[in-house]
Design an enzyme around this catalytic site. Structure first.
Site, PDB file in Angstrom:
ATOM      1  N   SER A  77       1.232  -1.337   0.325  1.00 43.29           N
ATOM      2  CA  SER A  77      -0.324   0.306   0.089  1.00 43.29           C
ATOM      3  C   SER A  77       1.106   1.425  -0.151  1.00 43.29           C
ATOM      4  O   SER A  77       0.644   1.883  -0.806  1.00 43.29           O
ATOM      5  CB  SER A  77      -1.110  -0.151   1.050  1.00 43.29           C
ATOM      6  OG  SER A  77      -2.080  -0.796   1.225  1.00 43.29           O
ATOM      7  N   ASN A  78       1.943   1.276   0.678  1.00 46.53           N
ATOM      8  CA  ASN A  78       3.243   2.017   0.625  1.00 46.53           C
ATOM      9  C   ASN A  78       3.594   2.785  -0.811  1.00 46.53           C
ATOM     10  O   ASN A  78       4.308   3.420  -0.756  1.00 46.53           O
ATOM     11  CB  ASN A  78       3.789   1.954   1.442  1.00 46.53           C
ATOM     12  CG  ASN A  78       3.481   1.742   3.359  1.00 46.53           C
ATOM     13  OD1 ASN A  78       2.462   3.830   3.695  1.00 46.53           O
ATOM     14  ND2 ASN A  78       2.888   0.858   3.660  1.00 46.53           N
ATOM     15  N   TYR A  95      -2.804 -11.117   2.447  1.00 49.37           N
ATOM     16  CA  TYR A  95      -2.604  -9.496   2.815  1.00 49.37           C
ATOM     17  C   TYR A  95      -3.769  -9.177   2.950  1.00 49.37           C
ATOM     18  O   TYR A  95      -4.917  -9.146   2.866  1.00 49.37           O
ATOM     19  CB  TYR A  95      -1.937  -8.453   2.262  1.00 49.37           C
ATOM     20  CG  TYR A  95      -1.700  -7.237   2.226  1.00 49.37           C
ATOM     21  CD1 TYR A  95      -1.777  -6.755   3.612  1.00 49.37           C
ATOM     22  CD2 TYR A  95      -1.089  -6.291   1.349  1.00 49.37           C
ATOM     23  CE1 TYR A  95      -1.151  -5.099   3.963  1.00 49.37           C
ATOM     24  CE2 TYR A  95      -1.155  -5.041   1.296  1.00 49.37           C
ATOM     25  CZ  TYR A  95      -0.940  -5.116   2.271  1.00 49.37           C
ATOM     26  OH  TYR A  95      -0.391  -2.919   3.128  1.00 49.37           O
ATOM     27  N   LYS A 151      -0.007 -10.916   5.909  1.00 51.24           N
ATOM     28  CA  LYS A 151       0.794  -9.779   6.992  1.00 51.24           C
ATOM     29  C   LYS A 151      -0.771  -9.149   7.507  1.00 51.24           C
ATOM     30  O   LYS A 151      -2.303  -8.625   6.430  1.00 51.24           O
ATOM     31  CB  LYS A 151       1.318  -8.847   5.652  1.00 51.24           C
ATOM     32  CG  LYS A 151       1.466  -7.545   6.249  1.00 51.24           C
ATOM     33  CD  LYS A 151       1.598  -6.755   5.361  1.00 51.24           C
ATOM     34  CE  LYS A 151       1.940  -5.228   6.008  1.00 51.24           C
ATOM     35  NZ  LYS A 151       1.509  -3.911   4.291  1.00 51.24           N
ATOM     36  N   SER A 163      -2.415  -5.883   9.003  1.00 51.48           N
ATOM     37  CA  SER A 163      -2.493  -4.701   8.963  1.00 51.48           C
ATOM     38  C   SER A 163      -3.239  -4.175  10.014  1.00 51.48           C
ATOM     39  O   SER A 163      -3.602  -2.985  10.153  1.00 51.48           O
ATOM     40  CB  SER A 163      -2.582  -4.023   7.990  1.00 51.48           C
ATOM     41  OG  SER A 163      -0.907  -4.174   7.196  1.00 51.48           O
ATOM     42  N   GLY A 199       1.789  -5.929  10.493  1.00 50.82           N
ATOM     43  CA  GLY A 199       1.850  -4.823   9.236  1.00 50.82           C
ATOM     44  C   GLY A 199       1.873  -3.450   9.704  1.00 50.82           C
ATOM     45  O   GLY A 199       2.171  -2.227   8.622  1.00 50.82           O
ATOM     46  N   VAL A 249       5.358  -5.630   8.840  1.00 50.34           N
ATOM     47  CA  VAL A 249       5.616  -5.294   7.495  1.00 50.34           C
ATOM     48  C   VAL A 249       5.495  -3.479   8.232  1.00 50.34           C
ATOM     49  O   VAL A 249       4.681  -3.903   8.165  1.00 50.34           O
ATOM     50  CB  VAL A 249       4.863  -5.776   6.205  1.00 50.34           C
ATOM     51  CG1 VAL A 249       5.200  -4.870   4.996  1.00 50.34           C
ATOM     52  CG2 VAL A 249       5.350  -7.592   6.224  1.00 50.34           C
TER      53      VAL A 249
END
Lengths: 328, 328, 328, 328
Positions: D78-79, D169, D197, D199, D223, D240
């Site tokens: 996403s980043n 994710y 992951k 988040s 995350g 992450v």
């Protein structure tokens, strides 16, 4: 919206209408030192078949709890069905627990109401009934208006007028409202506010609260056994855990493993407690808590209406959540 | 989860523990015919500077409201700050309104509490105090357990034991809970349940409720002036509107335009009411309602704590929302 | 956060990096007059068993739709499964529809992407492929940053660079994001932005949008048949309704009854459309829409994965929602 | 909804249309052993002033990251603003990173798309471009239909057809969707699915996932740096963390303290990372991450539109969140 970090500033901000009784009349330095570390079951309220409080069964539960290394008990928390009790019943239950509770255990009594005035009155009654501290939930009906200034004002007035120390109580699953960080930071500077029971379970927020109130000796209690170990890892000092009504020794054992750094054992135990904990809280609620209490030798029984008994399917699910983790 | 559409089936389902007192003792055919059509302000409760109920100011407001073509008044709705009043105060306010209210206007009194038992007791007191009907909000603290069966059970017991007809009350902004369609459908068949005040404002849901309860003469009231015209368009019969405390004649005029089919005029008026309505409800709440009342010649005054007075910026925003629509 | 109401001010605010191509190159006064009034089905995309676009079946659907008094078609709306199509497929489908569509019907093509750049590129391709207007959904992946200034900037750049008029598209059930009122108000002043398709269904908000954009000839379309009549009542001019893929004549009939003021008939029809509409949208989604299309003589077929076919229980529920309202 | 715990059962359930290529063609026993333990920055994508990918600046960032003891890098998380990149750009960036990355560091590439078909295609391209594993986000546009069966089907097909191991994710803040526990449990049994992951940051859920997948060697990565220590406490194996783009050494140091049981030091460091982490993620997003990168010697720069640069007030807030914790 940043609150002044200095208590002096907060006092000025909030000065009108406040009578800071604690300034003259009580030894708050002592109050501030009340040590909350440890595990507390938020005890259930047994009822008779006619839905009256069953003080006999309550007493029998208390005698069993006396043998478990709890730090104390929470009386009239959400699991005590306090919104269904009259004010008189709430006070009577606290008195009954006080009579039974060993002197070295803390009695923390829920005294939150929607209005500030009613909360102050009930707080004073709870203190008179023998509470060592009060647990004050966020008012929530007008949630759209319960911003930080309103909540700071509310809790400050209550703490100013409480003969015993105050513990803040944030339980978004019931109130639809999370006590904001800036309000907690401001309130942590009040000499008669000891700490926070956080049932929201946002572990990042819990860590941040510990960090931002570090200079205040502000004590954070995990509001559920589901994130107890994680809360210890970021600096919480104890837990108020519904599951401790059922598996009290095990929750105390988890506390012990966490504080003594036996992390692998702690992790294994923590993991086995998550599903039973979820079952008696978020998933199936107080009726499930009371059903599970019956299985483990305590008096649970029925809830007051409108809380309904578990369906047969729910009872089976509850049993599965205990069985599959080796508790039944 | 489909509820039986037949009241007989619902009765069987819920039979244990229910004492359908209404079956023998009251003329519910008559009750069921109570016609709710029209506009009701959910009146605010004025307080003295010491936060006591100010009955003098209340009376003066009532005399002004008597000149507006309301169908009646709602007493102890959310805008009446009922969660901040003691039970005694709630009943006293209803008595005071009853003394003042012309006989041809309906008095609908809020009698909802968290427990079924307390709700029944307060309902009976409200009836004795002169209420023509009671408005019963959904219990909400244990929202995770307030599914359709629990809510049907609760409202059925209340309606069974109420001397006056019951109107259901769903207000998700305060309770975090929407009364589900299947529960409304089941409850619409109870002879002592007249209708629903819906403050959620989901217009599709409102249309569906009207549609699915068509055979029951079930009356739906819009819980806000913001969607009053839309609610009329899909079959609502009236409104309980906070804004009617301030712009009572205008809300009644909107009703009149809607029911007489003058749609263009209605639309123009409806649009000018949305922002003022939002300002005194969702955006700025009861303190704004009371401030606006002052501007329009009524007694508003302060709220009980923890509700805070408007800030200067909020007051300006409130004024803008009235000014920009031509009301100030 | 208030946006300037004057387009001049908005232009200045957003000036850097913007090339207002429309200022020199197009007759936007004409564009602004494109009349959107009426009903549009957001057409489904039929696939072959290999999940390729089935242009033959699409063509057959179009020939049937040609006999229904739609104002036009929306191609590549949410019900067209556009997120599952490649850019090439999206454009090809629009070209195919253009070839088939009578000249007097509008073709509105969905051209929204996450980035502004990609949205502009696809918008220009859609115009070249024959779209009369484009429907541009709010970007949503970074929803925490999609505040009014970001959204105003995005839609302004798109509209500046679009050869055809732009219709804004707000669909919170898919995007988790509602286009805020102040952004709509600012954007309504752009000469190349015609209106808004609102699928959120907050009828108070819809009324307020109509009210606050009154001077701009801004056209609001209801994004669902569930609140079509209510939307007309507060000033909407038409609807983009998934259900019109299935019950196209009936949705057009509802439009006709609304605009000609035959309110009782309209209400009765509206109420019978709510459940079928909910079934093919919110409750069971695109797979249900396509299943229902099969029942009513259109080609629906399977969705692309990960959308799954209905289960047997879901199919029965879908059938019930049509049957119990007299459509099957 | 319980999924079969046995992979065999899942296979049968999902059999139609699945081509479990991995059964014949790859050594999944080896794949399953890929060890994910450690810290990964989800790297940002630098752009030129014309919003093109700036490969030069990317390369310079990579050289700096090479000196930090990361386990590897996540590319197109996403980043990395992946929703704003074309498929070609996404693959090109992965190729560029592969050329630069030391052989002993893992390259995890984001390959999630809305459709299963597109996800499989991009996954295969990412593997060909040199990814050691792929990170596959939950599809989310049709969130109302993305229940456990749909998600299990999607990820199973992707894993069946992926030449490299798959990491699930879940990022609810962007997708509005949490990957349900039962889906994770079912998918954990797939030989080509390595881990998750997470988040979302629900620490109770993370602990439960570790517990319920214990027999599968399923690896959970936190995350976000905000709950990294808590995640380690309940059994996560790494993180992450967006913040690792800025404070990479510090996040690696926190990992080191956690795994070596130096809890007091870990806690002190964790607490100082919460606010900077929140600032570059939840509060101010990718533009803040890129701004902070500039302050710490990396290339950040502007985001693609519609993401906007920070306002002056936001920049000051960002700076405060780093300063007040001693990082600036």
């Amino acid at each position: 919206m940043l609150l002044s970090r200095s208590w002096r500033a907060v006092s000025v901000l909030l000065s009108e209408g406040l009578s800071p009784a604690w300034k003259q009349t009580r030894n708050h330095a002592a109050a501030a030192r009340l040590d909350l570390r440890g595990i507390y079951p938020p005890i259930a309220t047994p009822f008779t078949p006619q839905e009256d409080v069953d003080f006999q069964k309550l007493e029998e539960n208390l005698q069993k709890y006396a043998k478990i290394p709890f730090r104390g008990l929470v009386v009239q928390g959400s699991n005590g069905e306090y919104p269904f009790l009259t004010e008189e019943e709430r006070v009577e239950v606290v008195k009954a627990v006080r009579r039974s509770l060993p002197a070295d255990k803390l009695l923390m009594a829920g005294s939150g109401c929607e209005s500030t005035k009613a909360t102050i009155q009930l707080t004073q009654k709870m203190a008179a009934a023998g509470a060592d501290a009060v647990l004050v939930v966020t008012p929530c009906f007008y949630k759209g208006k319960m911003n930080s200034p309103a909540l700071v004002q509310h809790f400050t007035k209550v703490a100013d007028n409480s003969p015993v120390p105050v513990v803040l109580y944030s339980v978004p699953a019931n109130t639809g409202l999370e006590l904001p960080l800036d309000a907690v930071m401001g309130l942590s500077e009040h000499p008669n506010i000891l700490g926070l029971k956080d049932s929201g379970g946002d572990i990042t927020q819990i860590g941040l609260i510990v960090h931002k109130t570090k200079t205040q000796d502000f004590q954070v209690l995990a509001g559920s056994a589901g994130f107890l170990m994680a809360a210890y890892s970021v600096g919480a000092v104890g837990g108020v855990c519904a599951l401790a009504n059922v598996l009290g020794r095990e929750v105390c054992e988890l506390e012990h493993l966490c504080v003594s750094g036996r992390l692998e054992e702690a992790r294994a135990l923590q993991q086995r407690l998550i599903e039973p904990n979820a079952a008696v809280t978020r998933k199936l609620g107080v009726p499930a808590l009371k059903q599970a209490m019956e299985w483990f030798g305590f008096h649970g029984g029925a809830c007051r209406s409108p809380l309904q008994p578990l369906t047969e399917a729910e009872t089976q699910q509850l049993r599965r959540d205990f069985c599959s983790n080796g508790w039944l």
